[in-house]
Scaffold this motif. Structure first.
Motif, PDB file in Angstrom:
ATOM      1  N   ASP A   1       0.731  -1.190   0.036  1.00  0.00           N
ATOM      2  CA  ASP A   1      -0.236   0.073  -0.024  1.00  0.00           C
ATOM      3  C   ASP A   1       0.981   1.277   0.069  1.00  0.00           C
ATOM      4  OD1 ASP A   1       0.975  -0.009   2.542  1.00  0.00           O
ATOM      5  OD2 ASP A   1      -1.131   0.129   3.630  1.00  0.00           O
ATOM      6  N   GLY A   2       2.263   1.222   0.022  1.00  0.00           N
ATOM      7  CA  GLY A   2       2.886   2.259  -0.243  1.00  0.00           C
ATOM      8  C   GLY A   2       3.678   2.785   1.021  1.00  0.00           C
ATOM      9  N   HIS A   3       3.441   2.017   2.294  1.00  0.00           N
ATOM     10  CA  HIS A   3       3.967   2.653   3.475  1.00  0.00           C
ATOM     11  C   HIS A   3       5.307   1.714   3.555  1.00  0.00           C
ATOM     12  CE1 HIS A   3       1.534  -0.634   5.350  1.00  0.00           C
ATOM     13  NE2 HIS A   3       2.616  -0.607   6.369  1.00  0.00           N
ATOM     14  N   TYR A   4       5.969   2.321   4.633  1.00  0.00           N
ATOM     15  CA  TYR A   4       7.100   1.297   5.079  1.00  0.00           C
ATOM     16  C   TYR A   4       6.985   0.799   6.366  1.00  0.00           C
ATOM     17  CZ  TYR A   4      10.231   3.463   1.314  1.00  0.00           C
ATOM     18  OH  TYR A   4      10.721   3.876   0.007  1.00  0.00           O
ATOM     19  N   GLU A   5       7.294  -0.509   6.580  1.00  0.00           N
ATOM     20  CA  GLU A   5       7.347  -0.871   8.093  1.00  0.00           C
ATOM     21  C   GLU A   5       8.717  -1.052   8.563  1.00  0.00           C
ATOM     22  OE1 GLU A   5       5.302  -4.465   8.766  1.00  0.00           O
ATOM     23  OE2 GLU A   5       3.379  -3.675   8.432  1.00  0.00           O
ATOM     24  N   VAL A   6       9.186  -0.483   9.618  1.00  0.00           N
ATOM     25  CA  VAL A   6      10.459  -0.337  10.086  1.00  0.00           C
ATOM     26  C   VAL A   6      10.592  -1.040  11.316  1.00  0.00           C
ATOM     27  CG1 VAL A   6      12.513   1.316  10.502  1.00  0.00           C
ATOM     28  CG2 VAL A   6      10.540   1.867   8.601  1.00  0.00           C
TER      29      VAL A   6
END
Length: 100
Positions: free
Chosen positions: A65-70
């Motif tokens: 969906d275009g977000h980063y998981e960090v």
């Protein structure tokens, strides 16, 4: 000539059916839209998170969906999982990871 006139409605119906079928086939073969492309690169995300006090960034993953998981450590040294907007860099969520 009378025979041709009697086939006109049938011909019109067949043409309309063929046009609808062609339109449905075109719609079905259209590829799905691609996932949103983030405006921020991974180094930019790291830079923004570091400016907010996060460190020891061990994993960054771009989601569909275009977000980063960090995964990182917050200012208190706790392991956290962050959700970062890939376009704006806004921190969307933070979850403290519990040791097991």
């Amino acid at each position: 000539m009378n025979i041709l006139k009697s086939f006109r409605p049938l011909a019109a119906a067949l043409l309309a059916t063929a046009a609808i079928g062609a339109q449905a086939q075109t719609a079905a073969s259209t590829p799905a839209p691609a996932a949103p492309v983030p405006a921020l690169s991974i180094p930019q995300v790291v830079e923004r998170l570091a400016a907010r006090g996060y460190r020891d960034i061990t994993e960054i993953e771009l989601e569909d969906d275009g977000h980063y998981e960090v995964e990182a450590r917050d200012g208190q040294g706790q392991r956290v999982e962050l959700k970062v907007d890939g376009r704006s860099g806004e921190l969307l969520a933070q979850q403290i990871k519990v040791k097991r």
